[in-house]
Design a protein around this motif. Structure first.
Motif, PDB file in Angstrom:
ATOM      1  N   LEU A   1      36.079  45.751  43.645  1.00  0.00           N
ATOM      2  CA  LEU A   1      35.977  44.237  43.212  1.00  0.00           C
ATOM      3  C   LEU A   1      36.027  43.352  43.154  1.00  0.00           C
ATOM      4  CD1 LEU A   1      40.144  43.596  42.342  1.00  0.00           C
ATOM      5  CD2 LEU A   1      40.506  43.750  44.049  1.00  0.00           C
ATOM      6  N   GLU A   2      34.360  42.899  43.196  1.00  0.00           N
ATOM      7  CA  GLU A   2      33.991  41.972  43.535  1.00  0.00           C
ATOM      8  C   GLU A   2      33.324  41.216  42.421  1.00  0.00           C
ATOM      9  OE1 GLU A   2      34.663  39.806  46.256  1.00  0.00           O
ATOM     10  OE2 GLU A   2      35.165  42.216  46.327  1.00  0.00           O
ATOM     11  N   GLN A   3      33.278  42.064  41.118  1.00  0.00           N
ATOM     12  CA  GLN A   3      33.153  41.595  39.831  1.00  0.00           C
ATOM     13  C   GLN A   3      33.524  40.048  39.260  1.00  0.00           C
ATOM     14  OE1 GLN A   3      30.302  43.893  37.913  1.00  0.00           O
ATOM     15  NE2 GLN A   3      30.519  44.778  40.492  1.00  0.00           N
ATOM     16  N   ILE A   4      34.074  40.171  39.452  1.00  0.00           N
ATOM     17  CA  ILE A   4      34.698  39.164  38.010  1.00  0.00           C
ATOM     18  C   ILE A   4      35.842  38.592  39.827  1.00  0.00           C
ATOM     19  CG2 ILE A   4      35.760  37.717  36.032  1.00  0.00           C
ATOM     20  CD1 ILE A   4      35.862  40.410  34.744  1.00  0.00           C
ATOM     21  N   PRO A   5      35.650  37.068  39.972  1.00  0.00           N
ATOM     22  CA  PRO A   5      36.364  36.758  41.220  1.00  0.00           C
ATOM     23  C   PRO A   5      37.557  36.300  40.016  1.00  0.00           C
ATOM     24  CG  PRO A   5      33.988  35.715  41.520  1.00  0.00           C
ATOM     25  CD  PRO A   5      34.553  36.946  39.711  1.00  0.00           C
ATOM     26  N   ALA A   6      37.619  35.455  39.058  1.00  0.00           N
ATOM     27  CA  ALA A   6      39.167  35.231  38.638  1.00  0.00           C
ATOM     28  C   ALA A   6      40.241  36.704  38.625  1.00  0.00           C
ATOM     29  CB  ALA A   6      38.675  34.889  37.253  1.00  0.00           C
ATOM     30  N   TYR A   7      38.931  37.722  38.009  1.00  0.00           N
ATOM     31  CA  TYR A   7      40.145  38.563  37.716  1.00  0.00           C
ATOM     32  C   TYR A   7      40.432  39.639  39.508  1.00  0.00           C
ATOM     33  CZ  TYR A   7      41.864  43.284  36.059  1.00  0.00           C
ATOM     34  OH  TYR A   7      42.173  44.478  35.715  1.00  0.00           O
ATOM     35  N   LYS A   8      39.787  39.632  39.629  1.00  0.00           N
ATOM     36  CA  LYS A   8      39.927  40.087  41.382  1.00  0.00           C
ATOM     37  C   LYS A   8      41.572  38.980  42.077  1.00  0.00           C
ATOM     38  CE  LYS A   8      38.257  39.694  46.023  1.00  0.00           C
ATOM     39  NZ  LYS A   8      37.537  39.531  47.382  1.00  0.00           N
ATOM     40  N   ARG A   9      41.446  37.561  42.054  1.00  0.00           N
ATOM     41  CA  ARG A   9      42.479  36.414  42.333  1.00  0.00           C
ATOM     42  C   ARG A   9      43.762  37.590  41.270  1.00  0.00           C
ATOM     43  NH1 ARG A   9      38.429  32.905  41.505  1.00  0.00           N
ATOM     44  NH2 ARG A   9      39.216  32.481  40.062  1.00  0.00           N
TER      45      ARG A   9
END
Length: 286
Positions: A148-156
């Motif tokens: 889940l760490e690929q795209i910080p905004a998507y993780k949020r």
């Protein structure tokens, strides 16, 4: 450099067109087969220079490869239109023997449905699944496998959408047997991906005979039909909700489909079958 100066091979098989920048060097000594697994410049939002990198490498691959293969029929059809040169379709596959030999050391008494992807990015559609489950007030556990760490905004975004749901983020599994056992023990595997060339994760789910709900994108329907999986209209949360509710009311039908998906996999997507197809390609160049 190692391949050029330290070893002598009969030929080189390059996977993924984004590595084609090394072809001018490899072609100094070898014939090269290139296999494409996707066209990332078409379906993921990159910076312009990243898109240019992918496009340029694809052109290099088509210009310099002695033989070009693609892992899905829809991908082959795109290449046929764009480049007008022979592209051999050879699908992805799975090791049926590994899939059958599950590791029972991984178990979970609480029922769960499963989402899994190597990289959890927007194109994998996890946000669609979570929004659907929120609308259903879904109470069963949802296990999410992947990085889940690929795209910080998507993780949020994903963490926000998971609030109020019984979601367990289990991370990325590197042990294939443990991953397959987790998939096999799920009530249901849901795969709402927006784009694939041909998903190995989908094939692996079918290999352990778990009921599958997946999006009706061309790459998925090129492998399975509604006879083997439950297809929902891609990005249509109402249709996905309907398919999930239908599963819980018709489990015997879902397991019958899972058996048929496994039988198709065994016939067309085992590595033994696919290895023979590559053997023909390699032999034609040697």
């Amino acid at each position: 450099m190692y391949a050029l100066f330290c070893k002598k091979y009969d030929l080189v098989h390059l996977h993924h067109t984004d590595g084609a920048f090394i072809l001018p060097l490899l072609k100094l000594r070898y014939k090269v087969v290139v296999t494409s697994h996707a066209r990332p410049q078409e379906h993921v939002k990159w910076n312009w220079w990243v898109n240019y990198f992918f496009t340029l490498n694809e052109k290099i691959a088509f210009k310099m490869a002695d033989q070009f293969t693609a892992v899905s029929k829809p991908l082959k059809e795109v290449y046929d239109q764009v480049y007008q040169r022979e592209v051999v379709f050879i699908p992805n596959g799975v090791d049926i023997r590994t899939a059958i030999g599950k590791d029972d050391s991984v178990s979970d008494e609480e029922p769960y449905i499963l989402f899994a992807a190597g990289r959890i990015i927007p194109s994998k559609g996890l946000h669609i699944l979570l929004r659907t489950l929120q609308a259903m007030d879904f109470k069963t556990k949802i296990k999410v496998v992947g990085n889940l760490e690929q795209i910080p905004a998507y993780k949020r975004q994903i963490l926000s959408l998971s609030e109020g749901l019984n979601v367990e983020f289990v991370g990325l599994f590197k042990n294939k047997v443990a991953l397959l056992n987790l998939v096999a023990n799920a009530q249901l595997f849901v795969y709402p991906t927006l784009y694939e060339a041909m998903s190995i994760m989908l094939l692996e789910a079918a290999s352990v005979k778990v009921p599958i709900i997946c999006s009706d994108i061309p790459a998925n329907t090129a492998v399975f039909s509604n006879e083997e999986v439950s297809l929902f209209v891609s990005e249509d949360m109402d249709d996905l909700q309907h398919k999930i509710l239908y599963f819980y009311g018709h489990k015997s039908e879902a397991f019958h489909k899972a058996q048929k998906a496994f039988e198709k996999l065994e016939k067309s997507h085992s590595w033994a079958t696919i290895a023979n197809q590559y053997k023909v390609v390699f032999a034609s160049l040697m």
